[in-house]
Design a protein around this motif. Structure first.
Motif, PDB file in Angstrom:
ATOM      1  N   GLN B  88      18.428 -31.229 -10.557  1.00  0.00           N
ATOM      2  CA  GLN B  88      17.324 -32.172 -10.610  1.00  0.00           C
ATOM      3  C   GLN B  88      16.021 -31.374 -10.510  1.00  0.00           C
ATOM      4  OE1 GLN B  88      17.392 -34.737  -7.178  1.00  0.00           O
ATOM      5  NE2 GLN B  88      15.504 -35.752  -7.761  1.00  0.00           N
ATOM      6  N   VAL B  89      15.083 -31.631 -11.437  1.00  0.00           N
ATOM      7  CA  VAL B  89      13.798 -30.924 -11.391  1.00  0.00           C
ATOM      8  C   VAL B  89      12.831 -31.702 -10.494  1.00  0.00           C
ATOM      9  CG1 VAL B  89      11.784 -30.188 -12.728  1.00  0.00           C
ATOM     10  CG2 VAL B  89      14.082 -29.845 -13.645  1.00  0.00           C
ATOM     11  N   LEU B  90      12.268 -30.997  -9.514  1.00  0.00           N
ATOM     12  CA  LEU B  90      11.290 -31.613  -8.623  1.00  0.00           C
ATOM     13  C   LEU B  90       9.902 -31.148  -9.047  1.00  0.00           C
ATOM     14  CD1 LEU B  90      13.031 -30.924  -5.175  1.00  0.00           C
ATOM     15  CD2 LEU B  90      13.255 -32.944  -6.627  1.00  0.00           C
ATOM     16  N   VAL B  91       8.942 -32.087  -9.110  1.00  0.00           N
ATOM     17  CA  VAL B  91       7.570 -31.768  -9.516  1.00  0.00           C
ATOM     18  C   VAL B  91       6.643 -31.939  -8.316  1.00  0.00           C
ATOM     19  CG1 VAL B  91       5.677 -32.354 -11.074  1.00  0.00           C
ATOM     20  CG2 VAL B  91       8.047 -32.616 -11.846  1.00  0.00           C
ATOM     21  N   PHE B  92       5.860 -30.884  -8.019  1.00  0.00           N
ATOM     22  CA  PHE B  92       4.871 -30.966  -6.944  1.00  0.00           C
ATOM     23  C   PHE B  92       3.484 -31.042  -7.586  1.00  0.00           C
ATOM     24  CE2 PHE B  92       8.670 -29.280  -5.107  1.00  0.00           C
ATOM     25  CZ  PHE B  92       8.747 -29.892  -3.869  1.00  0.00           C
ATOM     26  N   SER B  93       3.041 -32.274  -7.797  1.00  0.00           N
ATOM     27  CA  SER B  93       1.814 -32.531  -8.568  1.00  0.00           C
ATOM     28  C   SER B  93       0.592 -31.833  -7.987  1.00  0.00           C
ATOM     29  CB  SER B  93       1.537 -34.033  -8.622  1.00  0.00           C
ATOM     30  OG  SER B  93       2.627 -34.698  -9.180  1.00  0.00           O
ATOM     31  N   ALA B  94       0.544 -31.721  -6.648  1.00  0.00           N
ATOM     32  CA  ALA B  94      -0.646 -31.141  -6.012  1.00  0.00           C
ATOM     33  C   ALA B  94      -0.845 -29.681  -6.403  1.00  0.00           C
ATOM     34  CB  ALA B  94      -0.552 -31.272  -4.497  1.00  0.00           C
ATOM     35  N   LEU B  95       0.224 -29.001  -6.783  1.00  0.00           N
ATOM     36  CA  LEU B  95       0.113 -27.590  -7.155  1.00  0.00           C
ATOM     37  C   LEU B  95      -0.077 -27.399  -8.657  1.00  0.00           C
ATOM     38  CD1 LEU B  95       2.828 -25.836  -4.949  1.00  0.00           C
ATOM     39  CD2 LEU B  95       0.470 -26.389  -4.412  1.00  0.00           C
ATOM     40  N   CYS B  96       0.128 -28.478  -9.428  1.00  0.00           N
ATOM     41  CA  CYS B  96       0.095 -28.390 -10.890  1.00  0.00           C
ATOM     42  C   CYS B  96      -1.330 -28.193 -11.392  1.00  0.00           C
ATOM     43  CB  CYS B  96       0.691 -29.664 -11.489  1.00  0.00           C
ATOM     44  SG  CYS B  96       0.648 -29.712 -13.277  1.00  0.00           S
TER      45      CYS B  96
END
Lengths: 120, 286
Positions: B88-96
């Motif tokens: 499962q790919v987890l996305v950390f928007s704050a670092l994007c």
């Protein structure tokens, strides 16, 4: 089962490192064979951001189901949780002592991050 | 003509200079507040805001039905914003940073862009003066995309004044790119000089023409003057320590309106900058 410890050294006698994302390396101990391997964390040690996330990725990829470290932030914790890794708190002890304490069930399990994240 | 008002050290008088220059100029003038973490030019210009637009950066969302957990996106992300665990790919928007690399590299087309709000751009006017400012959302971590949005909103004008953030890191670089001239505001103190040196290194590296304004020039000592002479840097203006300027600032008024005796000094500064820019344009490759 494999247990990962944060470490600044390369033996069981070295101290448990209190930092997770920017630990020097992980000592991954296999309970079945009583042998350990070292997973270097140099790339994340120098990362501008997101060290905890990628350190957690390394621990998951190493096949560990338990992590013993000093502190763990929210992003790293969510990766570890998704990877089915339980996190236990240890401080001021050698890795051998931490392993023993885990066996005696005297380490406290973290059910959430115990320090604030960076950036947000 | 694009002029940025910058500084190494914060609190030296960037906004004071920027708003007074903007209020003084003639023709089509824009004041753009790029200090999006704490824009304050509006306190002095009191613009009537007519448009407010939300700004977002494109962060990825993963379609689990298409994702094969190949981890190519995780490897491609230089901002460490992605992880792949338990397929499962987890996305950390704050670092994007919204670079789109993960979306481009995904062989399955499993990643789509989704706007993640980081702030807003507001537009308005004060009489003839066109006013634009960016304001970051509390909790948003990266200001450069918002600064780029502010800059993209500025219509081509006779005079464009860009109020830069303090320091010399990414938000400042983002603001200074494509400027015709940079004014570095400082004060004659050890901190002022230390940060000015870093700012000078930055604008020199960027190849931008620049000059220095010393605010509260009669406090401290002559270290800025000595430094500028040694480095052959144009010292454009010295604004003295004057209690009436501080009072004008505290009331949110413009110096060029409240203290007309200073108007000529600001007009001279603008002239010097214009001359310098024209000289640069006349000498290709300089």
């Amino acid at each position: 089962m494999k247990i990962a410890f944060t470490s600044s050294g390369k033996t069981l006698e070295d101290a448990l490192c209190p930092r997770f994302g920017r630990a020097d390396r992980f000592l991954v101990y296999d309970l079945e064979t009583s042998e350990f391997s070292l997973v270097e964390n140099a790339q994340n040690l120098n990362a501008a951001q997101g060290a905890g996330i990628q350190a957690a990725q390394l621990v998951v990829n190493a096949g560990a189901k338990v992590l013993v470290t000093g502190h763990c932030g929210p992003k790293a914790f969510s990766v570890l949780k998704a990877g089915g890794v339980r996190v236990f708190h240890g401080e001021n002890m050698s890795i051998a002592d931490a392993l023993e304490a885990w066996r005696n069930q005297s380490l406290v399990e973290l059910h959430a991050a115990d320090v604030d994240g960076h950036w947000v | 003509m694009k002029i940025a008002i910058a500084s190494g050290k914060g609190g030296t008088g960037k906004t004071t200079l920027a708003v007074n220059l903007a209020a003084l100029g003639e023709g089509a003038i824009v004041y753009a507040d790029c200090d999006v973490e704490e824009p304050n030019g509006h306190l002095f210009l009191n613009p009537k805001i007519t448009v407010s637009e939300e700004v977002g950066i494109p962060v990825p969302v993963v379609d689990p039905a298409l994702c094969t957990a190949c981890e190519r996106c995780v490897e491609a992300c230089r901002f460490n914003a992605l992880a792949c665990v338990a397929d499962q790919v987890l996305v950390f928007s704050a670092l994007c940073h919204g670079c789109g690399g993960c979306i481009a590299i995904c062989p399955e087309g499993a990643m789509k862009e989704y706007p993640h709000p980081i702030g807003k751009v507001e537009k308005g006017a004060r009489g003839e003066l066109y006013f634009i400012q960016g304001t970051m959302k509390v909790g948003a971590a990266m200001s450069p995309p918002l600064i780029r949005a502010v800059k993209a909103t500025v219509p081509p004008s006779d005079l464009e004044i860009y109020d830069a953030p303090p320091g010399t890191s990414c938000p400042v670089i983002t603001t200074l790119k494509e400027m015709d001239y940079v004014v570095l505001v400082t004060e004659p103190t050890p901190f002022g000089l230390n940060d000015l040196r870093i700012a000078v290194e930055t604008v020199r590296e960027m190849g931008l023409p620049f000059g220095v304004v010393v605010n509260r020039s009669d406090v401290g000592d002559g270290r800025i003057r000595d430094y500028c002479r040694a480095e052959e840097i144009a010292l454009l203006m010295e604004l003295p320590e004057d209690r009436r300027i501080a009072e004008t600032y505290s009331r949110g008024e413009l110096i060029v309106e409240a203290l007309p005796e200073y108007k000529q000094a600001f007009a001279d500064l603008l002239d010097k900058i214009c001359c310098s820019v024209k000289r640069e344009e006349g000498v290709p490759g300089s």
